[in-house]
Design an enzyme around this catalytic site. Structure first.
Site, PDB file in Angstrom:
ATOM      1  N   HIS A 223       0.799  -1.220   0.000  1.00 53.39           N
ATOM      2  CA  HIS A 223       0.000   0.000   0.000  1.00 53.39           C
ATOM      3  C   HIS A 223       0.835   1.275   0.000  1.00 53.39           C
ATOM      4  CE1 HIS A 223      -3.736   1.922  -0.454  1.00 53.39           C
ATOM      5  NE2 HIS A 223      -3.357   2.808   0.420  1.00 53.39           N
ATOM      6  N   TYR A 227       1.349   4.939  -2.527  1.00 49.67           N
ATOM      7  CA  TYR A 227       1.578   6.329  -2.127  1.00 49.67           C
ATOM      8  C   TYR A 227       2.943   6.814  -2.585  1.00 49.67           C
ATOM      9  CZ  TYR A 227      -2.830   6.673   0.127  1.00 49.67           C
ATOM     10  OH  TYR A 227      -4.175   6.736   0.328  1.00 49.67           O
ATOM     11  N   HIS A 374      -9.721   0.591 -11.043  1.00 48.27           N
ATOM     12  CA  HIS A 374      -9.368   1.569 -10.002  1.00 48.27           C
ATOM     13  C   HIS A 374      -7.915   2.026 -10.136  1.00 48.27           C
ATOM     14  CE1 HIS A 374      -8.683   3.413  -6.110  1.00 48.27           C
ATOM     15  NE2 HIS A 374      -7.759   2.515  -5.859  1.00 48.27           N
ATOM     16  N   PHE A 375      -6.988   1.063 -10.220  1.00 47.29           N
ATOM     17  CA  PHE A 375      -5.599   1.553 -10.217  1.00 47.29           C
ATOM     18  C   PHE A 375      -5.136   2.009 -11.593  1.00 47.29           C
ATOM     19  CE2 PHE A 375      -4.775  -3.126 -10.137  1.00 47.29           C
ATOM     20  CZ  PHE A 375      -4.078  -3.248 -11.327  1.00 47.29           C
ATOM     21  N   HIS A 376      -5.982   1.798 -12.620  1.00 46.15           N
ATOM     22  CA  HIS A 376      -5.659   2.465 -13.876  1.00 46.15           C
ATOM     23  C   HIS A 376      -6.134   3.915 -13.864  1.00 46.15           C
ATOM     24  CE1 HIS A 376      -4.409  -1.459 -15.330  1.00 46.15           C
ATOM     25  NE2 HIS A 376      -3.796  -0.816 -16.297  1.00 46.15           N
ATOM     26  N   ARG A 439     -10.361 -10.126 -12.215  1.00 47.31           N
ATOM     27  CA  ARG A 439      -9.165  -9.495 -12.764  1.00 47.31           C
ATOM     28  C   ARG A 439      -8.145 -10.588 -13.083  1.00 47.31           C
ATOM     29  NH1 ARG A 439      -5.883  -7.025  -7.547  1.00 47.31           N
ATOM     30  NH2 ARG A 439      -4.368  -6.434  -9.136  1.00 47.31           N
ATOM     31  N   ARG A 440      -7.042 -10.210 -13.698  1.00 56.07           N
ATOM     32  CA  ARG A 440      -5.904 -11.095 -13.931  1.00 56.07           C
ATOM     33  C   ARG A 440      -6.304 -12.400 -14.591  1.00 56.07           C
ATOM     34  NH1 ARG A 440      -2.269 -10.746  -8.452  1.00 56.07           N
ATOM     35  NH2 ARG A 440      -1.177  -8.949  -9.195  1.00 56.07           N
TER      36      ARG A 440
END
Lengths: 549, 158, 49
Positions: A223, A227, A374-376, A439-440
């Site tokens: 995590h 950041y 989300h993380f894209h 996913r994946r």
């Protein structure tokens, strides 16, 4: 105070550019891998027999998530420190080069193992899938190299403090220092699992590995890793974009405070990636959920500061009405527009993040393609577009060239292309994820399941988005090569924001690293000690390695 | 340190919102029992087939428990056992699953049943199957080359 | 970096609040978006078994 250097020293510039070359090569390779994945998942395209979806996916994740980011960030932070705290000393620069080469050697080792299909374990390399030992050694070298780069930054910071006793360090140097310290504290987790668990196990020195401990150490790192990606974008948003638009930094102190909050709260939150897994008491999961929500607060502060910077600038130019200031922003300047698109993307990104972290709500989306969507938005839009926006002035600054009008226009087009592609791809991912699409996973009809059939139109939309994004990557690479080698000679400004006149003196307490690192460590111990002891005391028999790829 | 009045209003609003979210999920978790799957029981992953209840995968009626049925799943690369199962609508079921080899996912698409299966651990989730239909179970954690072929099916029947 | 500004910190705060009303409106729009998304998924959670 004036910045120490008008122009970053050419020798430091070379070190930074070395980092950027690797980062942009990674962008080319990882971007191509990403395109192939979306095409495969549409069901209309098959990979040649000598490669496979998961090998390509491993390349994509490692090269973009670990290589592009780490190299770009370390290079950017070196540039920031050299610019705002003075040219690196010979010793500091040499340390930087050692860091760079260590990371590069590690990258090549890991890449070779992935290409030989000895490490198709994705970038999270969860045991008991077992990669070749050289893959783990390569990743270790990337991390160690980043520590050496970090040492160069810390040394430069220390010399500045020594030369300027009693003064707060330059804002951008301070921010780079927070991110470096957070990175060092966080990577201890991944270094521990790789060196003490995965490496001896892949070498055959030990037969079994404790899977839950390994995952927990990974997510202790995983995590703060996000950041570590985000904070350099925040550095640009807080302290560089204001200068680009011609405005002022809203508040130096609040910017520093939000960075300190990130240092404190971004590490003891790894369980929110492990909410649906066995072996961890739900009360401890909830505690880390609460800590995760605390790390939202500095982002709320950031949102306010950014809007305030924009509004204050717009009003100083005579804007009226509630939103009149928006019109006064420099919409023709790629150095502003491209990071601004990134800022906008962080709104849905943040909303999705709140859902992911909300304890049992995670069950709705966990490991569905919603998370990929989300993380894209976070990494692959907010962060990456800001990195592109930085490159548009930093690369020519370092190479003694200028961003021409034509390139500026192309850069804006690049940002818009990215936004359109990502709207399709990430939007479709979020929607399909809510329907349950995992996913994946390579293309599959799951035996003609009705539910899986519903997901396919979204997968086609992802391929459309992925193709548009790949066009964006080609544009970016074209601009990068132009700025690095072909743009006309000249002097491109390195924008460093100044603090608004109304802002107050920066308190020195922010430079009290013993205090902040002390609290960070206490919070980590508080969040992790008891569940970690539980895991070890109640551990099942460990797992042997499997190579299912 | 001076904070602008509007920023104070925004932060109070934002932090209150976060607190409300946390309260909602907290009350739901600790007072209504909606915790995420967090079973603490362990098992020898190499002896799953001979360890109860995993020696008999499938749906079993149980008596004297808070749930009416136990639904046992064994995951291994790249299949679930059973490959298909029927559950009567309205049944309160404890889903119990584990893996024999690497980490797998256990997601019943379109439901809240979504848990990680990790070697050495048992994963459990209790829920009431109150909507009829056919539900696909997919592996949602990468487990190897056949990962996307790994699935099963639950039919909730009237 | 902020050093020479220190002396001037006691500026007038007359326009202070009226001039940031757009910011306040913007962050609240953002806040409502966060709430709508979260509540939406929460209801999905409640609706599913």
């Amino acid at each position: 105070m004036k910045s120490v250097n008008t122009i970053v020293d050419r020798r430091d510039g070379k070190l930074v550019m070395a980092h950027f070359y690797v980062a942009f090569i990674a962008l080319a390779i990882g971007g191509l891998a990403g395109l192939l994945q979306t095409l495969v998942r549409s069901g209309k395209f098959e990979l040649p027999s000598w490669t496979g979806y998961y090998q390509i996916l491993t390349i994509h994740g490692v090269v973009l998530g670990l290589v592009l980011t780490t190299f770009f960030i370390m290079g950017f932070q070196l540039a920031l420190v050299s610019k705002t705290s003075g040219t690196l000393t010979a010793k500091q620069r040499k340390t930087g080069w050692i860091g760079f080469w260590t990371m590069t050697v590690g990258t090549v080792m890991a890449a070779v193992m992935i290409l030989m299909n000895e490490a198709s374990v994705l970038y999270t390399f969860y045991a008991p899938l077992q990669a070749h030992a050289l893959f783990y050694i390569g990743l270790t070298l990337v991390v160690v190299g980043s520590w050496i780069d970090g040492a160069a930054l810390i040394m430069a910071y220390a010399s500045w403090r020594k030369a300027n006793p009693g003064k707060p360090s330059p804002l951008l140097t301070f921010m780079a220092m927070v991110n470096t310290l957070m990175w060092i504290v966080a990577t201890i987790g991944v270094a521990a699992t790789v060196l003490f668990q995965l490496l001896p196990w892949s070498l055959g020195l030990v037969e079994r590995v404790d899977v839950l401990v390994s995952r927990t150490l990974f997510w202790y790192f995983g995590h703060p890793l996000v950041y570590f990606w985000l904070l350099p974008a925040y550095m640009a948003w807080y302290a560089i974009v204001p200068k680009i638009i011609g405005g002022k930094i809203f508040s130096d102190s609040l910017a520093r405070m939000s960075f300190i909050l990130f240092l404190l709260f971004s590490i003891p939150v790894g369980f929110h990636h492990q909410l649906t897994e066995p072996g961890i008491d739900p009360a401890w999961k909830f505690l880390q959920v609460v800590l995760t929500f605390l790390v939202v607060i500095p982002s709320l502060m950031t949102a306010f500061s950014l809007f305030a910077t924009f509004e204050m600038y717009g009003r100083s130019k005579g804007a009226t009405g509630l939103f009149g200031w928006l019109k006064k922003l420099p919409w023709g300047d790629a150095r502003f527009v491209v990071p601004f698109i990134g800022m906008l993307a962080f709104i849905p990104a943040g909303a999705g993040g709140l859902v992911n972290a909300s304890h049992q709500l995670n069950q709705v989306v966990h490991n569905t393609i919603w998370v990929t969507g989300h993380f894209h938005l976070t990494l692959a839009t907010s962060v990456v577009l800001t990195f592109f926006g930085i490159s548009y002035w930093l690369v020519p600054h370092l190479t003694g060239r200028v961003l021409t009008k034509a390139m500026n226009k192309l850069a804006i087009i690049q940002g818009v292309v990215w936004a359109i592609g990502m709207t399709f791809m990430s939007g479709a991912m979020h929607a399909a994820g809510l329907l349950g699409a995992p996913r994946r996973s390579s293309f599959s009809t799951y035996g003609g399941s009705e539910q899986a059939m519903e997901w396919i139109p979204y997968q086609v939309a992802q391929a459309v988005g992925g193709s548009i994004l790949f066009l964006g990557i080609i544009l970016m690479l074209y601009i990068f090569i132009n700025l690095a080698f072909f743009a006309p000679k000249g002097e491109e400004e390195f924008p460093v924001g100044e603090v608004s006149d109304a802002a107050e003196k920066t308190p020195m307490v922010f430079e009290n690293w013993k205090l902040w690192i002390g609290i960070t460590v206490l919070l980590i111990l508080f969040a992790y000690t008891i569940p970690f002891i539980d895991m070890i005391e109640n551990a099942p028999i460990g797992s042997k390695g499997y190579k299912f790829f | 340190m001076h904070i602008h009045k509007f920023e104070k209003i925004w932060l109070i609003f934002g932090i209150t919102t976060l607190l409300v979210f946390l309260t909602v999920v907290g009350v739901s978790a600790f007072y209504m029992g909606n915790q995420p799957p967090s079973c603490l029981a362990t098992i020898n992953p190499e002896k799953v087939d001979t360890t109860a209840p995993f020696d008999e995968p499938g749906l079993k009626k149980v008596e004297g428990k808070e749930w009416d049925y136990e639904l046992i799943f064994v995951a291994s690369a790249f299949a679930y056992n059973p490959g298909q199962v029927e559950v009567p609508k309205g049944a309160k079921v404890k889903v119990i699953a584990t893996t024999k080899d690497v980490i797998h996912g256990f997601e019943v698409a379109g439901t809240n049943i979504n848990m990680m299966l990790e070697p050495g651990y048992i994963s459990e989730f209790v829920t009431t199957f109150d909507k009829a239909g056919e539900y696909l179970i997919v592996c949602n954690e990468y487990c190897g080359v056949g990962h996307h072929m790994m699935s099963s099916k639950i039919e909730v029947v009237e | 970096m902020a050093q020479p500004e220190i002396g001037k910190k006691t500026n007038t705060k007359v326009e202070d609040q009226s001039s940031l009303k757009g910011t306040l409106a913007s962050v609240f729009l953002l806040g409502f978006f966060l709430i709508i998304t979260w509540v939406g998924v929460y209801f999905l959670f409640l609706d599913r078994f």
